[in-house]
Design a protein around this motif. Structure first.
Motif, short mmCIF file in Angstrom:
data_model
loop_
_atom_site.label_atom_id
_atom_site.label_comp_id
_atom_site.label_asym_id
_atom_site.label_seq_id
_atom_site.Cartn_x
_atom_site.Cartn_y
_atom_site.Cartn_z
N TRP A 265 11.84 10.41 8.31
CA TRP A 265 10.93 10.45 7.18
C TRP A 265 11.46 9.69 5.97
O TRP A 265 10.68 9.23 5.12
CB TRP A 265 10.67 11.90 6.78
CG TRP A 265 9.98 12.71 7.84
CD1 TRP A 265 10.43 13.84 8.43
CD2 TRP A 265 8.70 12.44 8.43
NE1 TRP A 265 9.52 14.31 9.37
CE2 TRP A 265 8.45 13.46 9.38
CE3 TRP A 265 7.74 11.44 8.26
CZ2 TRP A 265 7.29 13.51 10.14
CZ3 TRP A 265 6.59 11.48 9.02
CH2 TRP A 265 6.37 12.51 9.94
N PHE A 266 12.77 9.54 5.85
CA PHE A 266 13.36 8.89 4.68
C PHE A 266 14.00 7.55 5.05
O PHE A 266 14.96 7.12 4.42
CB PHE A 266 14.38 9.82 4.03
CG PHE A 266 13.82 11.19 3.75
CD1 PHE A 266 12.90 11.39 2.74
CD2 PHE A 266 14.19 12.29 4.52
CE1 PHE A 266 12.38 12.64 2.48
CE2 PHE A 266 13.68 13.55 4.28
CZ PHE A 266 12.76 13.73 3.25
N HIS B 167 0.82 -1.21 0.00
CA HIS B 167 0.00 0.00 0.00
C HIS B 167 0.85 1.26 0.00
O HIS B 167 0.33 2.36 0.23
CB HIS B 167 -0.93 0.01 1.22
CG HIS B 167 -1.96 -1.08 1.20
ND1 HIS B 167 -2.95 -1.16 0.25
CD2 HIS B 167 -2.14 -2.15 2.02
CE1 HIS B 167 -3.70 -2.22 0.48
NE2 HIS B 167 -3.23 -2.83 1.55
N ALA B 168 2.15 1.14 -0.25
CA ALA B 168 3.04 2.30 -0.22
C ALA B 168 3.61 2.58 -1.60
O ALA B 168 3.81 1.67 -2.41
CB ALA B 168 4.18 2.05 0.77
N VAL B 169 3.84 3.85 -1.86
CA VAL B 169 4.50 4.29 -3.09
C VAL B 169 5.58 5.30 -2.71
O VAL B 169 5.56 5.88 -1.62
CB VAL B 169 3.51 4.92 -4.09
CG1 VAL B 169 2.49 3.90 -4.56
CG2 VAL B 169 2.82 6.14 -3.48
N PHE B 170 6.50 5.53 -3.62
CA PHE B 170 7.54 6.54 -3.42
C PHE B 170 7.22 7.77 -4.26
O PHE B 170 6.86 7.67 -5.44
CB PHE B 170 8.92 6.00 -3.81
CG PHE B 170 9.44 4.98 -2.86
CD1 PHE B 170 10.01 5.35 -1.66
CD2 PHE B 170 9.36 3.63 -3.17
CE1 PHE B 170 10.50 4.41 -0.77
CE2 PHE B 170 9.85 2.67 -2.29
CZ PHE B 170 10.42 3.07 -1.09
N ALA B 171 7.33 8.93 -3.61
CA ALA B 171 7.08 10.19 -4.28
C ALA B 171 8.02 11.25 -3.73
O ALA B 171 8.44 11.16 -2.57
CB ALA B 171 5.62 10.62 -4.10
N PRO B 172 8.38 12.26 -4.52
CA PRO B 172 9.33 13.26 -4.06
C PRO B 172 8.76 14.15 -2.95
O PRO B 172 7.60 14.54 -2.99
CB PRO B 172 9.62 14.08 -5.32
CG PRO B 172 8.45 13.84 -6.21
CD PRO B 172 7.98 12.46 -5.92
N PHE B 173 9.61 14.43 -1.97
CA PHE B 173 9.27 15.33 -0.87
C PHE B 173 10.52 16.14 -0.55
O PHE B 173 11.53 15.58 -0.12
CB PHE B 173 8.82 14.51 0.35
CG PHE B 173 8.55 15.35 1.58
CD1 PHE B 173 7.44 16.17 1.65
CD2 PHE B 173 9.41 15.30 2.68
CE1 PHE B 173 7.18 16.93 2.78
CE2 PHE B 173 9.17 16.05 3.81
CZ PHE B 173 8.06 16.88 3.87
N ALA C 234 0.30 10.86 -4.44
CA ALA C 234 1.26 11.12 -3.36
C ALA C 234 2.08 12.37 -3.65
O ALA C 234 2.35 13.18 -2.75
CB ALA C 234 2.19 9.91 -3.18
N THR C 235 2.46 12.56 -4.91
CA THR C 235 3.20 13.77 -5.29
C THR C 235 2.34 15.01 -5.07
O THR C 235 2.83 16.04 -4.58
CB THR C 235 3.62 13.68 -6.77
OG1 THR C 235 4.43 12.51 -6.97
CG2 THR C 235 4.40 14.91 -7.18
N ASN C 236 1.07 14.92 -5.41
CA ASN C 236 0.13 16.02 -5.21
C ASN C 236 0.05 16.39 -3.72
O ASN C 236 0.13 17.57 -3.35
CB ASN C 236 -1.24 15.62 -5.74
CG ASN C 236 -2.19 16.80 -5.89
OD1 ASN C 236 -1.93 17.90 -5.42
ND2 ASN C 236 -3.32 16.57 -6.53
#
Length: 322
Positions: A309-310, A223-229, A285-287
């Motif tokens: 967080w990372f 249920h997880a994805v990677f997105a930039p933060f 997630a990016t949004n």
């Protein structure tokens, strides 16, 4: 639907847990907790300038004594703000811990203060973004882990018919206290995180606003994805996308900020996220992350940089926190 969080066979999706005071809470091993809660209650009655100074002192002690958390904060700030000089980053570390300390000592105000007293020191900006929506529109109001999180809860709870969830605390006295404080309003339904999402969906279908904190790192699961933060890849659960799709809800970001100079709090409620859900979890997630960054930058030192967080990274990247 498969629950995001595990639950036992005895637990229910649809009803809040019964958490009542128990005589064992008075055992000597919990006296320290009661002493802390008594201190927080006393702080409510102090002038706000005194409270801010006490909180800053508590934060300074945390920064000096807890090298593990200080290291995590330093790593996060270095990753997210690479353009800052070393002097600027260290100042942000110092400011963060002072805000963290102020948030801790103000838990008494957030959890035990009356509506009148809380309103005396708080403002809400952007409430029209909620009122502009049709009464039948389902809403997911998301917020983020900040040093002001408990006050953010408090400012939303008083006036809105909502459903939310909280994490069980290992300390049963503190767990009871937090649950009691967050459910003392008749309109509020608080579920435990290990009860899954069906209770949240049922509450939304009954007309309640969903108040959710979606920014924790739960690993690299299905249920997880990677997105930039802030320029880094971050693991994010797709819960909000799924909730919005299942309930046809709009998603609205919000955040609470403390003004240390005055001791006042300001909760900002933004406009609904556009094109959400987009049918793509990474895009969603990016949004969310972009909306989060925009609100965090209003007071970047007040985001909860003590969290890793990372911690979860794609492609077996090295651990940033070692």
């Amino acid at each position: 639907m498969t629950p995001i969080f595990p639950m036992s066979a005895k637990q229910t999706y649809f009803y809040a847990p019964t958490i009542k005071f128990q005589p064992l809470f008075l055992k000597p091993k919990y006296w320290g907790t009661w002493l802390m809660l008594s201190f927080l209650w006393l702080v409510i009655w102090l002038p706000r300038k005194w409270t801010m100074k006490i909180g800053a002192f508590v934060g300074d002690q945390m920064r000096r004594r807890n090298s593990k958390r200080r290291h995590i904060v330093e790593v996060n700030i270095r990753l997210c703000f690479p353009n800052l000089s070393e002097i600027q980053r260290q100042q942000m570390v110092k400011d963060h811990f002072r805000c963290y300390g102020r948030g801790l000592v103000d838990m008494g105000l957030a959890m035990m203060g009356s509506v009148r007293r809380v309103e005396k020191y708080s403002d809400v900006v952007g409430f029209e973004n909620l009122k502009a929506l049709p009464k039948t529109q389902k809403i997911v109001l998301i917020t983020y882990h900040t040093t002001t999180l408990d006050m953010g809860w408090r400012l939303v709870l008083a006036d809105i018919d909502l459903v939310s969830m909280m994490k069980r605390d290992k300390n049963p006295v503190l767990n009871w206290f937090l649950y009691r404080s967050r459910t003392r309003y008749k309109k509020v339904l608080v579920l435990m995180r290990d009860q899954g999402l069906r209770g949240i969906i049922k509450g939304m279908n009954n007309g309640k606003l969903c108040y959710f904190i979606p920014d924790e790192d739960f690993g690299d699961g299905k249920h997880a994805v990677f997105a930039p933060f802030f320029g880094q890849q971050r693991s994010t659960l797709n819960i909000i996308s799924r909730l919005a799709k299942i309930t046809d809800a709009v998603v609205i970001p919000s955040i609470c900020r403390l003004m240390p100079e005055t001791g006042r709090y300001r909760t900002t409620i933004g406009p609904p996220l556009e094109n959400f859900p987009a049918g793509n979890y990474v895009a969603d997630a990016t949004n969310m992350h972009q909306a989060m960054e925009k609100l965090i930058l209003d007071a970047p030192e007040q985001y909860m940089w003590t969290f890793r967080w990372f911690r979860t990274q794609p492609d077996e990247k090295p651990d940033f926190y070692k």
